[in-house]
Design a protein around this motif. Structure first.
Motif, PDB file in Angstrom:
ATOM      1  N   ASN A   1       1.937 -13.121  10.146  1.00  0.00           N
ATOM      2  CA  ASN A   1       2.561 -11.870  10.583  1.00  0.00           C
ATOM      3  C   ASN A   1       3.055 -11.004   9.433  1.00  0.00           C
ATOM      4  N   GLY A   2       2.863 -11.441   8.194  1.00  0.00           N
ATOM      5  CA  GLY A   2       3.228 -10.618   7.042  1.00  0.00           C
ATOM      6  C   GLY A   2       4.688 -10.731   6.647  1.00  0.00           C
ATOM      7  N   ARG A   3       5.002 -10.140   5.502  1.00  0.00           N
ATOM      8  CA  ARG A   3       6.372 -10.162   4.974  1.00  0.00           C
ATOM      9  C   ARG A   3       7.057  -8.818   5.242  1.00  0.00           C
ATOM     10  N   PRO A   4       8.265  -8.828   5.810  1.00  0.00           N
ATOM     11  CA  PRO A   4       8.990  -7.573   6.042  1.00  0.00           C
ATOM     12  C   PRO A   4       9.357  -6.877   4.723  1.00  0.00           C
ATOM     13  N   PHE A   5       9.220  -5.555   4.704  1.00  0.00           N
ATOM     14  CA  PHE A   5       9.594  -4.781   3.518  1.00  0.00           C
ATOM     15  C   PHE A   5      10.221  -3.466   3.953  1.00  0.00           C
ATOM     16  N   SER A   6      10.917  -2.840   3.028  1.00  0.00           N
ATOM     17  CA  SER A   6      11.458  -1.505   3.263  1.00  0.00           C
ATOM     18  C   SER A   6      11.312  -0.679   1.995  1.00  0.00           C
ATOM     19  N   ILE A   7      11.180   0.632   2.172  1.00  0.00           N
ATOM     20  CA  ILE A   7      11.104   1.566   1.046  1.00  0.00           C
ATOM     21  C   ILE A   7      12.188   2.620   1.246  1.00  0.00           C
ATOM     22  N   GLU A   8      13.116   2.692   0.321  1.00  0.00           N
ATOM     23  CA  GLU A   8      14.136   3.747   0.354  1.00  0.00           C
ATOM     24  C   GLU A   8      13.558   4.981  -0.324  1.00  0.00           C
ATOM     25  N   LEU A   9      13.500   6.079   0.409  1.00  0.00           N
ATOM     26  CA  LEU A   9      12.917   7.327  -0.103  1.00  0.00           C
ATOM     27  C   LEU A   9      14.057   8.246  -0.525  1.00  0.00           C
ATOM     28  N   ILE A  10      14.134   8.489  -1.821  1.00  0.00           N
ATOM     29  CA  ILE A  10      15.266   9.211  -2.403  1.00  0.00           C
ATOM     30  C   ILE A  10      15.002  10.708  -2.418  1.00  0.00           C
ATOM     31  N   ASN A  11      15.959  11.450  -1.850  1.00  0.00           N
ATOM     32  CA  ASN A  11      15.894  12.908  -1.791  1.00  0.00           C
ATOM     33  C   ASN A  11      14.555  13.404  -1.229  1.00  0.00           C
ATOM     34  N   PRO A  12      14.197  12.991  -0.010  1.00  0.00           N
ATOM     35  CA  PRO A  12      12.924  13.426   0.587  1.00  0.00           C
ATOM     36  C   PRO A  12      12.991  14.881   1.043  1.00  0.00           C
ATOM     37  N   LYS A  13      11.882  15.587   0.879  1.00  0.00           N
ATOM     38  CA  LYS A  13      11.822  16.971   1.351  1.00  0.00           C
ATOM     39  C   LYS A  13      11.325  17.040   2.795  1.00  0.00           C
ATOM     40  N   ARG A  14      10.652  15.988   3.254  1.00  0.00           N
ATOM     41  CA  ARG A  14      10.232  15.903   4.659  1.00  0.00           C
ATOM     42  C   ARG A  14      11.132  14.886   5.360  1.00  0.00           C
ATOM     43  N   THR A  15      11.827  15.333   6.385  1.00  0.00           N
ATOM     44  CA  THR A  15      12.747  14.444   7.099  1.00  0.00           C
ATOM     45  C   THR A  15      12.252  14.107   8.503  1.00  0.00           C
ATOM     46  N   LYS A  16      11.201  14.768   8.941  1.00  0.00           N
ATOM     47  CA  LYS A  16      10.623  14.497  10.256  1.00  0.00           C
ATOM     48  C   LYS A  16       9.122  14.255  10.080  1.00  0.00           C
ATOM     49  N   VAL A  17       8.767  13.002   9.892  1.00  0.00           N
ATOM     50  CA  VAL A  17       7.359  12.647   9.714  1.00  0.00           C
ATOM     51  C   VAL A  17       6.877  11.966  10.992  1.00  0.00           C
ATOM     52  N   PRO A  18       5.922  12.553  11.712  1.00  0.00           N
ATOM     53  CA  PRO A  18       5.425  11.949  12.953  1.00  0.00           C
ATOM     54  C   PRO A  18       4.861  10.555  12.720  1.00  0.00           C
ATOM     55  N   GLN A  19       5.043   9.684  13.703  1.00  0.00           N
ATOM     56  CA  GLN A  19       4.529   8.322  13.601  1.00  0.00           C
ATOM     57  C   GLN A  19       3.022   8.306  13.394  1.00  0.00           C
ATOM     58  N   LYS A  20       2.311   9.288  13.958  1.00  0.00           N
ATOM     59  CA  LYS A  20       0.853   9.330  13.796  1.00  0.00           C
ATOM     60  C   LYS A  20       0.465   9.481  12.327  1.00  0.00           C
ATOM     61  N   GLU A  21       1.211  10.282  11.577  1.00  0.00           N
ATOM     62  CA  GLU A  21       0.908  10.445  10.153  1.00  0.00           C
ATOM     63  C   GLU A  21       1.128   9.135   9.402  1.00  0.00           C
ATOM     64  N   ILE A  22       2.162   8.398   9.786  1.00  0.00           N
ATOM     65  CA  ILE A  22       2.422   7.099   9.154  1.00  0.00           C
ATOM     66  C   ILE A  22       1.300   6.125   9.502  1.00  0.00           C
ATOM     67  N   ASP A  23       0.869   6.141  10.769  1.00  0.00           N
ATOM     68  CA  ASP A  23      -0.228   5.268  11.193  1.00  0.00           C
ATOM     69  C   ASP A  23      -1.530   5.617  10.477  1.00  0.00           C
ATOM     70  N   ASP A  24      -1.788   6.914  10.310  1.00  0.00           N
ATOM     71  CA  ASP A  24      -3.006   7.350   9.610  1.00  0.00           C
ATOM     72  C   ASP A  24      -2.980   6.894   8.152  1.00  0.00           C
ATOM     73  N   LEU A  25      -1.815   7.016   7.521  1.00  0.00           N
ATOM     74  CA  LEU A  25      -1.682   6.570   6.133  1.00  0.00           C
ATOM     75  C   LEU A  25      -1.902   5.062   6.045  1.00  0.00           C
ATOM     76  N   MET A  26      -1.302   4.327   6.974  1.00  0.00           N
ATOM     77  CA  MET A  26      -1.456   2.870   6.986  1.00  0.00           C
ATOM     78  C   MET A  26      -2.918   2.476   7.143  1.00  0.00           C
ATOM     79  N   GLU A  27      -3.631   3.151   8.034  1.00  0.00           N
ATOM     80  CA  GLU A  27      -5.047   2.856   8.255  1.00  0.00           C
ATOM     81  C   GLU A  27      -5.865   3.135   6.994  1.00  0.00           C
TER      82      GLU A  27
END
Length: 340
Positions: A155-181
């Motif tokens: 099932n993989g290892r859990p991870f997190s990424i802290e994004l410092i001073n992001p200019k985009r604060t509303k990123v749709p889940q679809k964009e995250i899924d597309d990037l992951m793919e």
């Protein structure tokens, strides 16, 4: 005065050329504070905001009138705005990763300024996540780490990424899924990402709280110079759960304190692996252990620094480990995806 937390912070820096001159009366008003700083030839601005606030908050208005005129004199210089700094509160992206390579560290491995490996798990995708959120920088963290030569399966290892001073604060889940793919296709031989999503800062607490309570399941290919008898295997399973004492392994003493850790082996079983060798026995060892257990050292004993160890339990001091995989990290994290 009302105080509240804001996700967006705007810092305005105002400068006034006569700041220090107008504050010099504080040397007489508070000789116990500023007199000492002045005598020691305090480097930089003598009257910091913190020191001035602290001094004025402890003085009565009557005493202030003895040192400052009321009303105050008219300034002969303008107040200037020298800088405006806008910062967004950090955002957090989380998920789980699989690692399929036995020559890939989790984070950049640099010794004395020289790279040991061309890349790392972290570098294969963190910069892409940073770019998606248009963040100034990022910090990668995970629930533990596997060695360079250990695969992270299941099932993989859990991870997190802290994004410092992001200019985009509303990123749709679809964009995250597309990037992951896309990343999974690009790096299919090395890693795979699962369940990537944005999370809150509060969600990180459970990741850290689970460090000691979670368990892990491993599979190891081992070799022994003695045959595995039914009696030995029976003795092995009868001692479960098994509490072991592990001194910090020799291989990590250069970066971790030398101490003794008590860890629990919750389950253990052995399956013989057919092999043409007549003087060696190959077997597959499956373990469920408490987080933080050094599995390699449990198998090889680490020159007696782990007790008991597999060699002592099977009466074979020459047992060694040839390959190791993490099959599962039993931590229900990150939270279920919230689609937007």
């Amino acid at each position: 005065m009302l105080k509240f937390n804001s996700e967006l912070t705007i810092n305005v820096k105002l400068t006034y050329s006569n700041d220090e001159l107008e504050c010099f009366k504080l040397l007489e008003l508070c000789p116990d504070v500023f007199g000492m700083r002045h005598t020691k030839k305090f480097k930089g601005f003598l009257f910091s905001r913190k020191s001035v606030d602290g001094a004025l908050n402890n003085k009565h208005n009557v005493k202030l009138r003895n040192f400052y005129s009321n009303p105050p004199s008219i300034p002969n210089h303008s107040l200037l705005c020298s800088d405006v700094d806008i910062n967004q509160s950090p955002m957090y992206c989380a998920g789980r990763y699989n690692k399929f390579s036995r020559a890939l560290p989790q984070s950049p491995w640099i010794i004395k300024g020289k790279r040991r490996f061309n890349t790392s798990v972290q570098e294969l995708f963190s910069k892409d996540v940073q770019a998606l959120f248009k963040a100034q920088d990022y910090t990668f963290s995970s629930s533990g780490r596997e060695d360079v030569d250990v695969r992270m399966l299941g099932n993989g290892r859990p991870f997190s990424i802290e994004l410092i001073n992001p200019k985009r604060t509303k990123v749709p889940q679809k964009e995250i899924d597309d990037l992951m793919e896309r990343l999974n296709k690009e790096h299919a031989t090395n890693i795979k990402l699962n369940d990537m999503q944005t999370i809150s800062k509060d969600d990180l607490k459970y990741l850290k709280e689970g460090e000691d309570s979670k368990t892990k399941i491993y599979e190891a290919l081992c070799v022994s110079k003695k045959p595995l008898t039914d009696e030995l295997l029976s003795n092995l399973t009868s001692c479960i759960p098994l509490v072991i004492e592990q001194k910090t392994p020799i291989r990590v003493l250069h970066r971790r304190a030398n101490m003794v850790r008590n860890k629990t082996i919750h389950s253990m079983n052995i399956t013989a692996v057919p092999h043409s060798s007549t003087n060696q026995t190959y077997f597959c060892l499956n373990l469920e252990t408490q987080a933080g257990t050094y599995v390699k050292e449990f198998v090889n004993g680490d020159f007696g620094r782990t007790t008991p160890n597999l060699g002592s339990l099977l009466n074979d001091p020459d047992i060694d480990i040839l390959a190791l995989d993490v099959l599962s990290i039993n931590l229900d994290w990150p939270p279920k995806k919230k689609y937007s």
